[in-house]
Design a protein around this motif. Structure first.
Motif, PDB file in Angstrom:
ATOM      1  N   THR A   1      59.049  87.582  82.481  1.00  0.00           N
ATOM      2  CA  THR A   1      60.196  87.499  81.475  1.00  0.00           C
ATOM      3  C   THR A   1      60.428  85.900  81.090  1.00  0.00           C
ATOM      4  O   THR A   1      59.660  85.076  81.422  1.00  0.00           O
ATOM      5  CB  THR A   1      61.310  87.335  82.816  1.00  0.00           C
ATOM      6  N   HIS A   2      61.067  85.958  80.119  1.00  0.00           N
ATOM      7  CA  HIS A   2      61.429  84.813  79.259  1.00  0.00           C
ATOM      8  C   HIS A   2      62.838  84.125  79.972  1.00  0.00           C
ATOM      9  O   HIS A   2      63.650  84.732  79.748  1.00  0.00           O
ATOM     10  CB  HIS A   2      61.438  84.824  77.723  1.00  0.00           C
ATOM     11  N   PHE A   3      62.661  83.018  80.719  1.00  0.00           N
ATOM     12  CA  PHE A   3      63.792  82.560  81.322  1.00  0.00           C
ATOM     13  C   PHE A   3      64.085  81.273  80.752  1.00  0.00           C
ATOM     14  O   PHE A   3      63.184  80.411  80.578  1.00  0.00           O
ATOM     15  CB  PHE A   3      63.501  82.212  83.000  1.00  0.00           C
ATOM     16  N   TYR A   4      65.426  80.918  80.551  1.00  0.00           N
ATOM     17  CA  TYR A   4      65.917  79.675  80.110  1.00  0.00           C
ATOM     18  C   TYR A   4      67.287  79.250  80.599  1.00  0.00           C
ATOM     19  O   TYR A   4      68.017  80.260  80.990  1.00  0.00           O
ATOM     20  CB  TYR A   4      65.878  79.565  78.681  1.00  0.00           C
ATOM     21  N   GLU A   5      67.278  77.859  80.876  1.00  0.00           N
ATOM     22  CA  GLU A   5      68.649  77.556  81.272  1.00  0.00           C
ATOM     23  C   GLU A   5      69.618  77.140  79.893  1.00  0.00           C
ATOM     24  O   GLU A   5      68.963  76.660  79.065  1.00  0.00           O
ATOM     25  CB  GLU A   5      68.628  76.077  82.057  1.00  0.00           C
ATOM     26  N   THR A   6      70.645  78.072  79.828  1.00  0.00           N
ATOM     27  CA  THR A   6      71.245  77.890  78.470  1.00  0.00           C
ATOM     28  C   THR A   6      71.665  76.162  78.289  1.00  0.00           C
ATOM     29  O   THR A   6      71.541  76.161  77.084  1.00  0.00           O
ATOM     30  CB  THR A   6      72.948  78.426  78.722  1.00  0.00           C
ATOM     31  N   ARG A   7      71.668  75.480  79.180  1.00  0.00           N
ATOM     32  CA  ARG A   7      72.326  73.894  78.669  1.00  0.00           C
ATOM     33  C   ARG A   7      71.009  73.237  78.294  1.00  0.00           C
ATOM     34  O   ARG A   7      70.979  72.288  77.463  1.00  0.00           O
ATOM     35  CB  ARG A   7      72.733  73.196  79.917  1.00  0.00           C
ATOM     36  N   LEU A   8      69.788  73.866  78.097  1.00  0.00           N
ATOM     37  CA  LEU A   8      68.488  73.373  77.738  1.00  0.00           C
ATOM     38  C   LEU A   8      67.877  73.889  76.640  1.00  0.00           C
ATOM     39  O   LEU A   8      66.981  73.603  75.781  1.00  0.00           O
ATOM     40  CB  LEU A   8      67.552  73.272  78.923  1.00  0.00           C
ATOM     41  N   GLY A   9      68.542  74.960  76.150  1.00  0.00           N
ATOM     42  CA  GLY A   9      68.383  75.625  74.885  1.00  0.00           C
ATOM     43  C   GLY A   9      67.291  76.911  75.142  1.00  0.00           C
ATOM     44  O   GLY A   9      66.560  76.939  76.320  1.00  0.00           O
ATOM     45  N   HIS A  10      67.351  77.821  74.244  1.00  0.00           N
ATOM     46  CA  HIS A  10      66.533  79.167  74.531  1.00  0.00           C
ATOM     47  C   HIS A  10      65.102  79.095  74.296  1.00  0.00           C
ATOM     48  O   HIS A  10      64.087  79.867  74.523  1.00  0.00           O
ATOM     49  CB  HIS A  10      67.183  80.407  73.937  1.00  0.00           C
ATOM     50  N   GLY A  11      64.573  78.246  73.258  1.00  0.00           N
ATOM     51  CA  GLY A  11      63.201  78.192  72.681  1.00  0.00           C
ATOM     52  C   GLY A  11      62.716  79.288  72.046  1.00  0.00           C
ATOM     53  O   GLY A  11      61.680  79.480  71.701  1.00  0.00           O
TER      54      GLY A  11
END
Length: 207
Positions: free
Chosen positions: A3-13
């Motif tokens: 999966t591609h995981f990201y924290e929304t506060r850091l941006g999706h990339g």
């Protein structure tokens, strides 16, 4: 599964924010209102849905203090017009950034029909329209408790218009109405596709 995981506060990339594409399709609230002087506004909102059945309650979120929000604050009334595939192009024209007080209905060449219980008119040739009175406007906040520039408008449906051509044996014919939904990114929409029935499982029989 990778999966591609990201924290929304850091941006999706990613090249584009996937959030609106994941929460999809979203019903479109095609909202008609009038201001205190009776001037008509008609605008589509993709953050829209039903929140209760008895009494029927619908709501939409206005990102920014747009004309629809200000008109509802002034009058306490609005109409939700069903957005459908045959009406998609004229609905989209209603999203143009027109000057305040200019009617999107006139701009898009949409015929208006009078409502029965509220002042804003409805779209004459939509299969269904919901006349609503304002219940509350909720300013949204983030995890830090800071208000974001978005307001959730909740209204109680007080009247329903259904084109009789879309009533089949007393049931609203969604297939014939062809409602559309917003699917994220810049211009992605979907028309309602295949339907299927699935009923809730029954609970255990009482002994």
């Amino acid at each position: 599964m990778s999966t591609h995981f990201y924290e929304t506060r850091l941006g999706h990339g990613l090249p584009h924010d996937p959030f609106k594409a994941i929460v999809a399709p979203r019903p479109i609230g095609w909202i008609s209102t009038v201001d205190a002087e009776g001037r008509v506004n008609l605008a589509p909102y993709s953050f829209y849905n039903a929140f209760n059945s008895n009494p029927p309650i619908v709501g939409f979120a206005s990102e920014g203090r747009k004309d629809s929000l200000q008109n509802i604050e002034a009058t306490g009334e609005f109409v939700c017009n069903l957005a459908t595939r045959p009406l998609a192009e004229v609905m989209n024209r209603c999203s143009a950034p027109l000057p305040h007080g200019v009617s999107e209905m006139e701009h898009a060449g949409i015929e208006a029909a009078p409502s029965s219980l509220v002042r804003p008119p409805r779209v004459a040739n939509t299969p269904a329209a919901l006349e609503c009175r304002l219940l509350q406007i909720v300013p949204l906040r983030d995890l830090e408790g800071q208000e974001v520039d978005t307001h959730l408008v909740l209204g109680q449906v007080v009247g329903v218009h259904i084109d009789r051509a879309y009533l089949v044996d007393g049931i609203f014919d969604l297939r014939a109405a062809r409602p559309i939904g917003r699917c994220g990114y810049r211009g992605d929409y979907a028309e309602m596709g295949e339907m299927f029935e699935m009923f809730r499982p029954r609970g255990p029989r009482p002994r």
